[in-house]
Design an enzyme around this catalytic site. Structure first.
Site, PDB file in Angstrom:
ATOM      1  N   VAL A  44       1.995   1.940  -3.747  1.00  0.00           N
ATOM      2  CA  VAL A  44       0.965   2.508  -4.625  1.00  0.00           C
ATOM      3  C   VAL A  44       0.581   3.906  -4.148  1.00  0.00           C
ATOM      4  O   VAL A  44       0.254   4.784  -4.965  1.00  0.00           O
ATOM      5  CB  VAL A  44      -0.254   1.567  -4.739  1.00  0.00           C
ATOM      6  CG1 VAL A  44      -1.042   1.491  -3.449  1.00  0.00           C
ATOM      7  CG2 VAL A  44      -1.155   1.968  -5.894  1.00  0.00           C
ATOM      8  N   ASN A  45       0.649   4.149  -2.845  1.00  0.00           N
ATOM      9  CA  ASN A  45       0.402   5.506  -2.342  1.00  0.00           C
ATOM     10  C   ASN A  45       1.405   6.494  -2.940  1.00  0.00           C
ATOM     11  O   ASN A  45       1.058   7.635  -3.255  1.00  0.00           O
ATOM     12  CB  ASN A  45       0.493   5.522  -0.815  1.00  0.00           C
ATOM     13  CG  ASN A  45       0.356   6.910  -0.226  1.00  0.00           C
ATOM     14  OD1 ASN A  45       1.287   7.714  -0.293  1.00  0.00           O
ATOM     15  ND2 ASN A  45      -0.785   7.209   0.359  1.00  0.00           N
ATOM     16  N   ASP A  72       0.817  -1.214   0.000  1.00  0.00           N
ATOM     17  CA  ASP A  72       0.000   0.000   0.000  1.00  0.00           C
ATOM     18  C   ASP A  72       0.851   1.265   0.000  1.00  0.00           C
ATOM     19  O   ASP A  72       0.474   2.271  -0.602  1.00  0.00           O
ATOM     20  CB  ASP A  72      -0.936  -0.010   1.213  1.00  0.00           C
ATOM     21  CG  ASP A  72      -1.998  -1.099   1.098  1.00  0.00           C
ATOM     22  OD1 ASP A  72      -2.714  -1.112   0.091  1.00  0.00           O
ATOM     23  OD2 ASP A  72      -2.089  -1.941   2.011  1.00  0.00           O
ATOM     24  N   GLY A  73       2.010   1.223   0.655  1.00  0.00           N
ATOM     25  CA  GLY A  73       2.884   2.385   0.655  1.00  0.00           C
ATOM     26  C   GLY A  73       3.438   2.683  -0.732  1.00  0.00           C
ATOM     27  O   GLY A  73       3.577   3.849  -1.118  1.00  0.00           O
ATOM     28  N   THR A  88       2.612  -6.524   2.598  1.00  0.00           N
ATOM     29  CA  THR A  88       2.149  -7.363   3.706  1.00  0.00           C
ATOM     30  C   THR A  88       0.635  -7.310   3.838  1.00  0.00           C
ATOM     31  O   THR A  88      -0.034  -8.336   3.912  1.00  0.00           O
ATOM     32  CB  THR A  88       2.798  -6.902   5.028  1.00  0.00           C
ATOM     33  OG1 THR A  88       4.220  -6.934   4.887  1.00  0.00           O
ATOM     34  CG2 THR A  88       2.394  -7.813   6.171  1.00  0.00           C
ATOM     35  N   GLU A 117       2.021   4.653   6.079  1.00  0.00           N
ATOM     36  CA  GLU A 117       3.204   5.510   6.121  1.00  0.00           C
ATOM     37  C   GLU A 117       2.887   6.765   6.939  1.00  0.00           C
ATOM     38  O   GLU A 117       1.785   7.310   6.837  1.00  0.00           O
ATOM     39  CB  GLU A 117       3.613   5.926   4.703  1.00  0.00           C
ATOM     40  CG  GLU A 117       3.791   4.772   3.730  1.00  0.00           C
ATOM     41  CD  GLU A 117       5.080   4.009   3.952  1.00  0.00           C
ATOM     42  OE1 GLU A 117       6.047   4.639   4.443  1.00  0.00           O
ATOM     43  OE2 GLU A 117       5.132   2.802   3.639  1.00  0.00           O
TER      44      GLU A 117
END
Length: 295
Positions: free
Chosen positions: A73-74, A70-71, A94, A274
């Site tokens: 793609v962020n 997710d970090g 994760t 993040e």
């Protein structure tokens, strides 16, 4: 949903430090090469210059491809918003909460085939003080969790690392005061363990922001954990995976397009796993802000 359009050239942003990042790249590169798609790697570090790099190279490609969690793609959200390029995601982190929300397969080879099929759909973006997020922006307990969850433990232990970090964060959690102002201008002062504002549906490794939340509904879903005793969180732990925690009388829930959150002193904000901002915060939603490739 827009008509499928197969990509021809993709800007590749990969996080080799993610739990499955390096291993995920191999089947992706093989699938894209076989389909005649050119991958253009873009250096992802430091994060502060990634947006500028992607914007500068946007004319060379028709897709931004993020390989990681997710970090990762962020980190491409701002560039996708500015350029209008669609985003394809290969889940290799994760938690992979955005992938869960979009219904993407967690197997990299299967996810690559989804991207090559090119089916796009518009989704909303959340924003906190100029920084975008897909899943959730939160302060309080989640920040403690991020502090306890090192990149090494995520890569080595995966979901078990999340659980251990959560137990340590709970042991140190303390309520704090905050003022929440909705788009109608009404302000509520709360004593809370955590405030979370969701744009998407899933966060924290599969938990659900609110049972009716969607990433394309043009709304933000806020909840505040107003328990006087931390141990009471255990009594509703089973409701977080379904988004029914808001049924507890000690959980405040609000829905709207904008929230302002103020605290006595600046508090860090966790966005998509993040630490990317701090209070005072203005949280807004941008409906149908960018296009994601989905099954």
């Amino acid at each position: 949903m827009t008509s499928p359009t197969a990509p021809r050239r993709a800007l590749l942003v990969a996080n080799p430090g993610s739990r499955r990042g390096s291993a995920a790249l191999q089947p992706v590169e093989a699938a894209f090469t076989a389909a005649g798609v050119t991958l253009l790697p873009v250096e992802s570090s430091p994060r502060e210059t990634l947006t500028a790099r992607l914007v500068a190279q946007a004319g060379e490609a028709d897709l931004i491809l993020a390989v990681g969690g997710d970090g990762t793609v962020n980190s491409v959200a701002a560039a996708a918003y500015r350029t209008g390029l669609p985003v394809g995601l290969i889940p290799a982190g994760t938690a992979n909460d955005l992938a869960r929300t979009l219904g993407l397969p967690l197997d990299p080879a299967a996810a690559a085939q989804v991207i090559l099929a090119g089916r796009r759909t518009p989704i909303d973006l959340g924003e906190v003080n100029g920084t975008f997020f897909f899943n959730v922006a939160s302060l309080g307990l989640s920040v403690k969790l991020a502090d306890k969850l090192s990149s090494t433990s995520k890569k080595r232990w995966g979901r078990l690392g999340y659980l251990w970090a959560l137990l340590r964060a709970l042991a140190e959690a303390r309520p704090f005061s905050a003022a929440i102002t909705g788009e109608d201008g009404h302000t509520i002062v709360v004593k809370t363990l955590q405030i979370a504002v969701g744009n998407g549906r899933h966060y924290g490794g599969g938990m659900v922001v609110e049972q009716g939340a969607e990433i394309n509904d043009g709304q933000l879903d806020l909840y505040s954990l107003e328990f006087k005793a931390v141990w009471k969180l255990l009594t509703i732990a089973g409701s977080f995976p379904t988004g029914r925690h808001g049924l507890s009388p000690e959980v405040r829930t609000l829905r709207g397009r904008q929230f302002k959150i103020a605290t006595r002193r600046p508090r860090p904000i966790n966005m998509d796993g993040e630490l990317l901002g701090a209070t005072p915060a203005v949280v807004t939603v941008h409906p149908a802000a960018l296009r994601m490739i989905v099954p």
